[in-house]
Design an enzyme around this catalytic site. Structure first.
Site, PDB file in Angstrom:
ATOM      1  N   ASP A   1      32.158 -53.682  40.644  1.00  0.00           N
ATOM      2  CA  ASP A   1      32.164 -55.102  40.297  1.00  0.00           C
ATOM      3  C   ASP A   1      32.104 -56.028  41.504  1.00  0.00           C
ATOM      4  O   ASP A   1      32.390 -57.218  41.375  1.00  0.00           O
ATOM      5  CB  ASP A   1      33.409 -55.424  39.473  1.00  0.00           C
ATOM      6  CG  ASP A   1      34.698 -55.174  40.243  1.00  0.00           C
ATOM      7  OD1 ASP A   1      34.677 -54.378  41.191  1.00  0.00           O
ATOM      8  OD2 ASP A   1      35.727 -55.764  39.883  1.00  0.00           O
ATOM      9  N   GLU A   2      31.717 -55.516  42.663  1.00  0.00           N
ATOM     10  CA  GLU A   2      31.805 -56.327  43.869  1.00  0.00           C
ATOM     11  C   GLU A   2      30.696 -55.936  44.840  1.00  0.00           C
ATOM     12  O   GLU A   2      30.401 -54.759  45.018  1.00  0.00           O
ATOM     13  CB  GLU A   2      33.176 -56.100  44.516  1.00  0.00           C
ATOM     14  CG  GLU A   2      33.486 -56.954  45.703  1.00  0.00           C
ATOM     15  CD  GLU A   2      34.858 -56.656  46.271  1.00  0.00           C
ATOM     16  OE1 GLU A   2      35.234 -57.306  47.257  1.00  0.00           O
ATOM     17  OE2 GLU A   2      35.557 -55.754  45.753  1.00  0.00           O
TER      18      GLU A   2
ATOM     19  N   ASP B   1      32.086 -61.214  43.040  1.00  0.00           N
ATOM     20  CA  ASP B   1      33.210 -60.444  42.499  1.00  0.00           C
ATOM     21  C   ASP B   1      33.315 -60.763  41.026  1.00  0.00           C
ATOM     22  O   ASP B   1      33.569 -61.920  40.646  1.00  0.00           O
ATOM     23  CB  ASP B   1      34.505 -60.810  43.231  1.00  0.00           C
ATOM     24  CG  ASP B   1      35.601 -59.775  43.018  1.00  0.00           C
ATOM     25  OD1 ASP B   1      35.400 -58.855  42.201  1.00  0.00           O
ATOM     26  OD2 ASP B   1      36.654 -59.890  43.661  1.00  0.00           O
TER      27      ASP B   1
END
Length: 479
Positions: free
Chosen positions: A105-106, A11
């Site tokens: 983003d993960e 993350d």
């Protein structure tokens, strides 16, 4: 459940805001808030400095401004964030063939499938190398969680924030989860959490002790049984490399309710064009066109039309969305519009009839425009056309990927935070604009904080620019 912590969850830390701070030296260490800046805008991401004031994602922007009045408020640059995300995902792809992106983003990574880890020591080493690689490649930090299941790996990455790594040994899951709030479990949102609280269950251990039958009675068979397993630390969901998209859509919320029917139609057509651009970028076409309209009283209407075959033709989608709009009453005003395409396919079976209809409509519009000019009516129409392309809209994504995009011929619009280049002063970013002026701070990701200068919004030497890379070694030729 695995005997070794070989499921990794990455993350990125405050991704949008961190990317802006990395790109803008003058904002480093200062509160930064990224999101829609209009009265109805919401926070997309807040930097850790802004979070100390209580600002968080999904918060109304007006509330964020009251909590942190001195923060920098920027419009998202999604094309920029996507380019960084692609670099990060490429690094993840080197670790394993099984990478499951959840957002820009993960992502989850199955290290066992990549043959790089089979115990705690090797998994930790891979996680640390990944964090170092992300920093070297993008200049940003990410937090890593390692565990024997996806649920626990995600919890671990949350505990690792910011810029850390947490490994949770398999076999310790129940001990870890027991005292935590039920909200830590996937699928337990505010409504379910409140329902469980009224039943006397506030911690994960309460759920485990209640038993499966009681949870099924409260929540239903599927949800209750799943929640009971997770409360005991069990999660056997695999890392899935391909997550099939079900639809592609875009929408805009407007600062002021739209009442003019022509303006509403123009906004729908603009959204259709953006939707098709995103559809093509994903390599898909679709059969069903969906129109979403949220009216002045917050009531939301959805209308759809299914075509004869999948298409990625902007004219077809635009005309279908227009037909759907004709069936919607917008008399009281419209606060949100959206256009989507579902029923996705990897090929296009063009609807020739629809294309012909679209082409005919284009010809009719062109003829009408010529007739208006001949009749001396082009002045009013021209003004309306110049003002509708984005005026008053809070973009959800690509609408503001470039400053001035969609601006009228009279005055260019400059979005706060977006990149510009001046013929004399070089690269910079928009700090603010208004009353015919635009203020620019001239600096680069690798420079010291730069100077601020103000120009006329129509200064011919000032132009929108592509973002600079965050790491200098990756500068493009001529950048």
């Amino acid at each position: 459940m695995r005997a070794a912590p070989t499921i990794l969850h990455l993350d990125m830390d405050a991704f949008f805001a961190a990317a802006e701070q990395a790109a803008k030296p003058s904002l480093r260490g200062k509160p930064v808030v990224v999101g829609g800046l209009g009265p109805r805008g919401v926070v997309a991401t807040a930097s850790y400095e802004a979070r100390r004031f209580g600002v968080h994602s999904a918060m109304p922007m007006g509330q964020a401004r009251r909590l942190a009045p001195n923060a920098a408020y920027l419009v998202p640059r999604f094309a920029f964030y996507r380019s960084i995300s692609e670099q990060v995902m490429e690094l993840l792809g080197r670790l394993s063939p099984l990478v499951e992106p959840l957002s820009l983003d993960e992502a989850f990574v199955d290290l066992e499938a990549g043959g790089l880890a089979d115990d705690s020591a090797s998994a930790r080493a891979v996680g640390e190398r990944l964090r170092a690689g992300i920093l070297a490649t993008t200049g940003l930090t990410g937090s890593v969680g390692l565990a024997g299941s996806k649920m626990i790996a995600k919890i671990a990455s949350e505990e690792a924030k910011p810029d850390g790594l947490v490994l949770i040994e398999p076999g310790t899951e129940r001990e870890l989860l027991g005292p935590r709030s039920v909200r830590i479990l996937p699928g337990v949102g505010p409504a379910t959490g409140e329902h469980l609280r009224r039943a006397g269950m506030t911690t994960v251990s309460d759920l485990a002790e209640a038993g499966e039958d009681e949870l099924v009675r409260l929540l239903g068979r599927a949800h209750g049984a799943s929640l009971h397993r997770m409360a005991q630390g069990y999660d056997d969901r695999p890392v899935v490399a391909e997550r099939d998209a079900k639809s592609v859509s875009v929408e805009d919320t407007f600062d002021v309710d739209l009442h003019d029917r022509v303006r509403i139609r123009t906004e729908v057509e603009r959204l259709a064009e953006r939707c098709v651009a995103r559809l093509r970028a994903s390599g898909h076409s679709g059969r069903t066109i969906v129109l979403k309209v949220r009216r002045y009283d917050f009531s939301t209407l959805t209308r759809s039309e299914t075509l004869r075959g999948p298409t990625d033709d902007p004219g077809v989608v635009r005309e279908a969305a227009g037909r759907l709009l004709e069936a919607v009453d917008t008399t009281g005003g419209v606060r949100l519009l959206g256009v989507g395409v579902s029923g996705l396919a990897d090929y296009t079976q063009e609807d020739l009839f629809a294309q012909a209809e679209s082409a005919q409509a284009e010809e009719e519009r062109a003829a009408a425009a010529v007739a208006a000019v001949v009749a001396g009516e082009s002045g009013g129409g021209g003004a309306a056309g110049g003002g509708v392309a984005g005026a008053g809209a809070v973009p959800d994504e690509s609408a503001s990927d470039a400053p001035g995009a969609g601006a009228g011929a009279v005055e260019r619009r400059w979005a706060p935070g977006h990149d510009v280049r001046h013929a004399v002063h070089g690269a910079g970013w928009v700090q603010g604009s208004g009353v015919g002026r635009v203020t620019v701070r001239f600096e680069e990701p690798w420079s010291a904080p730069g100077r601020v200068r103000t120009f006329s919004v129509d200064d011919p030497e000032l132009e929108p620019s592509e973002p600079l890379p965050l790491v200098r070694g990756e500068c493009r030729a001529g950048a």
